[in-house]
Every structure is written in structure tokens, then in C-alpha cells.
Design an enzyme around this catalytic site. Structure first.
Site, PDB file in Angstrom:
ATOM      1  N   HIS A   1       0.943  -0.568   0.501  1.00  0.00           N
ATOM      2  CA  HIS A   1      -0.703  -0.146   0.714  1.00  0.00           C
ATOM      3  C   HIS A   1       0.639   0.828   0.237  1.00  0.00           C
ATOM      4  O   HIS A   1       0.150   1.829   0.061  1.00  0.00           O
ATOM      5  CB  HIS A   1      -0.935  -0.018   1.177  1.00  0.00           C
ATOM      6  CG  HIS A   1      -0.011   0.143   2.361  1.00  0.00           C
ATOM      7  ND1 HIS A   1      -1.175   0.051   4.133  1.00  0.00           N
ATOM      8  CD2 HIS A   1       1.376  -0.572   2.569  1.00  0.00           C
ATOM      9  CE1 HIS A   1      -0.160  -0.007   4.870  1.00  0.00           C
ATOM     10  NE2 HIS A   1       0.788  -0.461   4.252  1.00  0.00           N
ATOM     11  N   HIS A   2       1.912   1.814  -0.226  1.00  0.00           N
ATOM     12  CA  HIS A   2       2.928   2.535  -0.383  1.00  0.00           C
ATOM     13  C   HIS A   2       3.150   2.816  -1.392  1.00  0.00           C
ATOM     14  O   HIS A   2       4.022   3.890  -1.893  1.00  0.00           O
ATOM     15  CB  HIS A   2       4.169   1.867   0.798  1.00  0.00           C
ATOM     16  CG  HIS A   2       3.929   2.316   2.736  1.00  0.00           C
ATOM     17  ND1 HIS A   2       3.157   2.987   3.051  1.00  0.00           N
ATOM     18  CD2 HIS A   2       4.264   0.717   3.058  1.00  0.00           C
ATOM     19  CE1 HIS A   2       2.939   2.394   4.346  1.00  0.00           C
ATOM     20  NE2 HIS A   2       3.760   1.416   4.268  1.00  0.00           N
ATOM     21  N   ALA A   3       2.826   2.305  -2.719  1.00  0.00           N
ATOM     22  CA  ALA A   3       3.475   2.228  -3.831  1.00  0.00           C
ATOM     23  C   ALA A   3       2.699   3.483  -4.202  1.00  0.00           C
ATOM     24  O   ALA A   3       1.228   2.420  -4.444  1.00  0.00           O
ATOM     25  CB  ALA A   3       3.484   1.334  -4.585  1.00  0.00           C
TER      26      ALA A   3
END
Length: 327
Positions: free
Chosen positions: A141-143
Site C-alpha cells: 500500500h505504499h506504492a
């Protein structure tokens, strides 16, 4: 009192399902045999994914393990800029971009990232037939649309949400992110998309230190325990249903809120995490919403404890599938 009541409720549901249901055939999509070559001492726990699959196979009956297929360029482009996809494929990410991701570039990094996204896509498709399915990795979810970050190359949740809409399986998708870190990349990619609702419960003082804006952010203090966390989650789920009424849930069931996590800063027990998972599954069943589960983060001081948290989630998903299939 709230925690005790929730735990008792979880126990009743589990016992009822065990007594009334047999083999569920829960589909579990895996990609752990695509391994990134990491330098000695690297803090990313790559081994946990193989341990999750092997542990689940040994302790959760009736799982249907399936190898994840890689996400295509077109599928990745639903959430990522084509230039970023192409440069990542060709190994043209700069040293700074690789540092932000946290992995040195290798062909294996790209292949595994495509497979992890493909596993979430497959879990979403399977969930429409079976009520629930799991990706034994994912939750990246950090991309962002144009770059990776925080051990995340491609954003599997955003990709899968938009593909399910393109395939006309669901118009409204909710991403329930219960990793200890805010899903900043997901929030950024979907910031102007009213058809996908992003919900994030996370540590207010944890990475990323510059947060994005989700549709609903619940920032929790360091040291939060079971009761306060579960109360916040129940309130957030009620708000999600009132504001959005989703037709598909993508659930990031991070192990890092566990009290033994070295990066998490929260104090959830195993029982509290079971109650967390059951709250999401009960919400899904109450409103008849398919749910795809991803593992997301987990960085325990004892890797076996992190794996146990993830396997507990898979076990509860398996019971939810049994309940779904039996009415």
C-alpha cells in the site's frame, strides 16, 4: 468489557462454524517461491511468506492453494504510470528510487511484485464466487502511481479495485487497511476516485511520517490496546457502510499491530487481532459483501509470532468461507 464481549463472540462464531461446516475450499493464492535476493541483514522478512504457506497448509484444513499469475502491463497501468512500469521492468530505476522502495533492483523483484498483484486480482475474482479468498502476500500500500516506497513496488489493492470495476464485477470497492502504517500510496492513487473508498486505521506517529488523505483515516496513538482499537474499528466500519455501501472489500490484515512487532508501536494481543479480523468478516457477512484478504506488513521480533498472526487471519477467513457457503 467490550473486548471480553467481542472475544466471546469470536469464540461462539468459530465453534458454531466448526460444528456446522466442513471443508470450505478457501482459495489461497501464493507467490513465495519468487524470492528477492536481498543482502545479508536486510530487515524485510522475506522468509515469512513461505512460512505462512507452509504453516497454513499444516494447520488450516481445506485450503485450495493456487499459484498466482503475474499482473500484466495493462493491469498495472490501472494504477501506475506506464513510464514507471516500463522503467521498473527495464531496471532503470534510479538509486534514489531503489532506496525509497527499500530493495535493490533485480528481475526477481519485478516478477514477484507482478505475482503479488496478480494474487490480489485472483483473490478478488474468487471472492465473488466464494465470499472470501486470500492472497498469502500483498498489501503493498505504499506504492504510488509513479514510484514505489516502503518495500512496495506496485500497489496491488488499487490495481485490483480498478480491474474489478473494469470487469464490471463491482462498481463500489472499499479498501479496509488495517496495517499499522497508513496506506499512503493507495490514498494518493485513489484520491480523486469516488468509486473506491479508502479506510485506514494506523499509528499516528508511525511511517509514513507525511500522511496522505484517505476517505477515512483513523490515527491511533502509540501503545493502543485491544479495546480502544476494536472500538475505533467498529465505529469506522459503521461509517463506511453509512457513507459508501461497498460491493467488494479488499482487507489488508497486517500483523504489525501486534504487541510483539518491532516497528508497530501498538499493543494488540493475538486475541485482539482475532477480534479485529472477525469484525471485518462479520461486517462482510452482515452486508453480503465479498472480501479479498491480503497479508500486508509484519515485522515481529520473533518471525514465528508474525507468521502465527497471519495464519490466524487465514484460519478465520477459512471459517468465514465455510459460513458463507452454508448460507
Amino acid at each position: 468489557m467490550l473486548l471480553r464481549a467481542v472475544i466471546v463472540g469470536v469464540a461462539v462464531v468459530i465453534i458454531t462454524l466448526i460444528l456446522s461446516c466442513g471443508k470450505s475450499g478457501l482459495k489461497a493464492f501464493y507467490s513465495d517461491h519468487f524470492v528477492l535476493p536481498l543482502p545479508p541483514g536486510h530487515r524485510f522478512p522475506m522468509i515469512k511468506y513461505r512460512m505462512i504457506r507452509e504453516g497454513a497448509a499444516a494447520s488450516v484444513p481445506g485450503l485450495d492453494f493456487q499459484e498466482a499469475m503475474p499482473a500484466s502491463d495493462g493491469e498495472l497501468a490501472l494504477a501506475h504510470h506506464p513510464d514507471y512500469i516500463a522503467r521498473a521492468d527495464r531496471g532503470e530505476l534510479t538509486a534514489a528510487e531503489q532506496r525509497e522502495i527499500g530493495f535493490p533492483w533485480t528481475p526477481q523483484m519485478i516478477e514477484r511484485s507482478r505475482r503479488s498483484s496478480g494474487a490480489t486480482i485472483a483473490a478478488c475474482r474468487a471472492a465473488f464466487a466464494d465470499g472470501v479468498a486470500v492472497n498469502l502476500a500483498g498489501g503493498t500500500h505504499h506504492a504510488y502511481a509513479d514510484r514505489g516506497a516502503g518495500f512496495c513496488v506496485f500497489n496491488d489493492s488499487a490495481i485490483a479495485a480498478r480491474l474489478m470495476q473494469a470487469e464490471r464485477r463491482a462498481q463500489r470497492v472499499a479498501i479496509i487497511d488495517l496495517d499499522v502504517h497508513q496506506g499512503n500510496g493507495t490514498a494518493s492513487i485513489l484520491a480523486r476516485d469516488d468509486s473506491v473508498f479508502t479506510l485506514s486505521l494506523h499509528g499516528q506517529n508511525n511511517y509514513p511520517f507525511e500522511k496522505e488523505r484517505s476517505d477515512l483515516d483513523v490515527a491511533l496513538p502509540d501503545g493502543v490496546g485491544d479495546a480502544d482499537y476494536l472500538a475505533a474499528l467498529q465505529e469506522a466500519l459503521a461509517a463506511l457502510q453509512q457513507r459508501f455501501a461497498p460491493q467488494l472489500l479488499i482487507f489488508l490484515a497486517g500483523a504489525d499491530p501486534h504487541e510483539g512487532d518491532r516497528l508497530g508501536k501498538m499493543k494488540l494481543s493475538m486475541e485482539g487481532l482475532a477480534a479485529r479480523d472477525q469484525a471485518v468478516f462479520s461486517f462482510a457477512r452482515q452486508h453480503k459483501i465479498p472480501v479479498a484478504v491480503t497479508m500486508a506488513g509484519g515485522y515481529g521480533r520473533d518471525i514465528a509470532q508474525t507468521v502465527a498472526v497471519h495464519i490466524q487471519t487465514i484460519r478465520l477467513a477459512n471459517l468465514h468461507a465455510a459460513g458463507w457457503n452454508n448460507g
